[in-house]
Scaffold this motif. Structure first.
Motif, PDB file in Angstrom:
ATOM      1  N   TRP A 299       0.823  -1.199   0.000  1.00 12.32           N
ATOM      2  CA  TRP A 299       0.000   0.000   0.000  1.00 12.32           C
ATOM      3  C   TRP A 299       0.863   1.258   0.000  1.00 12.32           C
ATOM      4  O   TRP A 299       1.738   1.403   0.840  1.00 12.32           O
ATOM      5  CB  TRP A 299      -0.938  -0.020   1.207  1.00 12.32           C
ATOM      6  N   PRO A 300       0.575   2.182  -0.915  1.00 10.01           N
ATOM      7  CA  PRO A 300       1.351   3.428  -0.945  1.00 10.01           C
ATOM      8  C   PRO A 300       1.072   4.329   0.264  1.00 10.01           C
ATOM      9  O   PRO A 300       1.856   5.211   0.569  1.00 10.01           O
ATOM     10  CB  PRO A 300       0.910   4.096  -2.247  1.00 10.01           C
ATOM     11  N   SER A 301      -0.057   4.083   0.943  1.00 11.69           N
ATOM     12  CA  SER A 301      -0.388   4.861   2.139  1.00 11.69           C
ATOM     13  C   SER A 301      -1.424   4.105   2.951  1.00 11.69           C
ATOM     14  O   SER A 301      -2.112   3.213   2.448  1.00 11.69           O
ATOM     15  CB  SER A 301      -0.944   6.237   1.752  1.00 11.69           C
TER      16      SER A 301
ATOM     17  N   ILE B 166      -4.947   4.546   1.448  1.00  7.65           N
ATOM     18  CA  ILE B 166      -5.321   3.603   0.389  1.00  7.65           C
ATOM     19  C   ILE B 166      -5.713   2.260   1.004  1.00  7.65           C
ATOM     20  O   ILE B 166      -6.669   1.614   0.558  1.00  7.65           O
ATOM     21  CB  ILE B 166      -4.172   3.429  -0.636  1.00  7.65           C
ATOM     22  N   LEU B 167      -5.008   1.838   2.037  1.00 10.07           N
ATOM     23  CA  LEU B 167      -5.377   0.606   2.740  1.00 10.07           C
ATOM     24  C   LEU B 167      -6.781   0.739   3.337  1.00 10.07           C
ATOM     25  O   LEU B 167      -7.577  -0.204   3.290  1.00 10.07           O
ATOM     26  CB  LEU B 167      -4.356   0.277   3.834  1.00 10.07           C
ATOM     27  N   GLU B 168      -7.110   1.913   3.866  1.00  9.25           N
ATOM     28  CA  GLU B 168      -8.458   2.151   4.383  1.00  9.25           C
ATOM     29  C   GLU B 168      -9.503   2.036   3.276  1.00  9.25           C
ATOM     30  O   GLU B 168     -10.574   1.458   3.490  1.00  9.25           O
ATOM     31  CB  GLU B 168      -8.569   3.539   5.013  1.00  9.25           C
ATOM     32  N   VAL B 169      -9.214   2.575   2.109  1.00  7.98           N
ATOM     33  CA  VAL B 169     -10.144   2.472   0.981  1.00  7.98           C
ATOM     34  C   VAL B 169     -10.363   1.003   0.622  1.00  7.98           C
ATOM     35  O   VAL B 169     -11.497   0.570   0.387  1.00  7.98           O
ATOM     36  CB  VAL B 169      -9.634   3.280  -0.241  1.00  7.98           C
ATOM     37  N   TYR B 170      -9.283   0.236   0.597  1.00  6.08           N
ATOM     38  CA  TYR B 170      -9.383  -1.201   0.339  1.00  6.08           C
ATOM     39  C   TYR B 170     -10.277  -1.867   1.387  1.00  6.08           C
ATOM     40  O   TYR B 170     -11.208  -2.615   1.052  1.00  6.08           O
ATOM     41  CB  TYR B 170      -7.980  -1.815   0.348  1.00  6.08           C
ATOM     42  N   GLY B 171     -10.010  -1.587   2.648  1.00  4.90           N
ATOM     43  CA  GLY B 171     -10.795  -2.177   3.731  1.00  4.90           C
ATOM     44  C   GLY B 171     -12.261  -1.786   3.664  1.00  4.90           C
ATOM     45  O   GLY B 171     -13.151  -2.617   3.849  1.00  4.90           O
ATOM     46  N   LEU B 172     -12.533  -0.520   3.386  1.00  2.28           N
ATOM     47  CA  LEU B 172     -13.920  -0.055   3.267  1.00  2.28           C
ATOM     48  C   LEU B 172     -14.615  -0.672   2.059  1.00  2.28           C
ATOM     49  O   LEU B 172     -15.816  -0.947   2.111  1.00  2.28           O
ATOM     50  CB  LEU B 172     -13.962   1.470   3.189  1.00  2.28           C
ATOM     51  N   SER B 173     -13.867  -0.908   0.996  1.00  2.00           N
ATOM     52  CA  SER B 173     -14.447  -1.567  -0.184  1.00  2.00           C
ATOM     53  C   SER B 173     -14.931  -2.969   0.168  1.00  2.00           C
ATOM     54  O   SER B 173     -16.008  -3.394  -0.269  1.00  2.00           O
ATOM     55  CB  SER B 173     -13.422  -1.645  -1.313  1.00  2.00           C
ATOM     56  N   LEU B 174     -14.159  -3.680   0.972  1.00  2.00           N
ATOM     57  CA  LEU B 174     -14.578  -5.018   1.409  1.00  2.00           C
ATOM     58  C   LEU B 174     -15.824  -4.940   2.289  1.00  2.00           C
ATOM     59  O   LEU B 174     -16.727  -5.777   2.187  1.00  2.00           O
ATOM     60  CB  LEU B 174     -13.435  -5.707   2.156  1.00  2.00           C
ATOM     61  N   VAL B 175     -15.904  -3.917   3.141  1.00  3.54           N
ATOM     62  CA  VAL B 175     -17.089  -3.717   3.980  1.00  3.54           C
ATOM     63  C   VAL B 175     -18.310  -3.487   3.096  1.00  3.54           C
ATOM     64  O   VAL B 175     -19.378  -4.073   3.322  1.00  3.54           O
ATOM     65  CB  VAL B 175     -16.880  -2.535   4.960  1.00  3.54           C
TER      66      VAL B 175
END
Length: 177
Positions: free
Chosen positions: A151-153, A156-165
């Protein structure tokens, strides 16, 4: 409608977060900051907007968990719904204890972990094999995603995690009874 509360929680979060991003567009960007920085009083303009959105989103997520429990036909789904309630409570707490407080990072991470664990248990309790397999896959994707150093930041990891939610909330809406 009862199945949509989880997705509604995330929509509320995104609306308030979008307003916060707009207000703080001069300094905030996803490659440099987490969403929580938008709720940090010493950094963000109108930080209360982000925090209120997280709190309201957490209330809706807790309601979602209660509704999951009230319509569950087995113990695994009930336990899964209980974890989602806890996730909602931690979401509320991450709005109360803004970024920069001692407990914020633990609370924010716990929000995700309780949600994913709850939905894994919910999925394992599903009689719909496709739903069960999707929830297992999403749980694995969440854990692997958290551990991979790609993850570049953190934003971005939060966006990934929220996408799974979001995906899990949509799956619950379309699960067959």
């Amino acid at each position: 409608m009862r199945r949509a509360f989880g997705l509604l929680s995330i929509i509320i979060f995104f609306i308030f977060t979008s307003v916060s991003i707009f207000i703080n567009k001069n300094w905030w960007n996803i490659l440099s900051y987490t969403f929580s920085k938008l709720g940090k009083p010493a950094l963000a303009l109108s930080s209360w907007i982000f925090s209120v959105g997280v709190i309201i989103g957490g209330i809706f997520m807790s309601i979602h968990g209660f509704l999951v429990i009230s319509h569950s036909e087995n113990k695994l789904k009930i336990v899964g719904g209980s974890y989602v309630i806890i996730s909602g409570i931690f979401m509320i707490l991450s709005g109360v204890f803004s970024d920069g407080t001692k407990s914020h990072d633990f609370i924010a991470l716990s929000t995700f972990l309780f949600f994913y664990t709850g939905n894994l248990l919910y999925g394992l309790g599903s009689y719909d094999k496709k739903i069960r397999n999707c929830f297992i896959t999403i749980f694995i994707a969440a854990i692997v995603g958290l551990l991979l150093p790609i993850w570049p930041s953190l934003g971005i990891l939060e966006v990934y995690g929220l996408s799974l939610v979001v995906i899990e909330c949509i799956l619950i809406i379309y699960e067959k009874d």
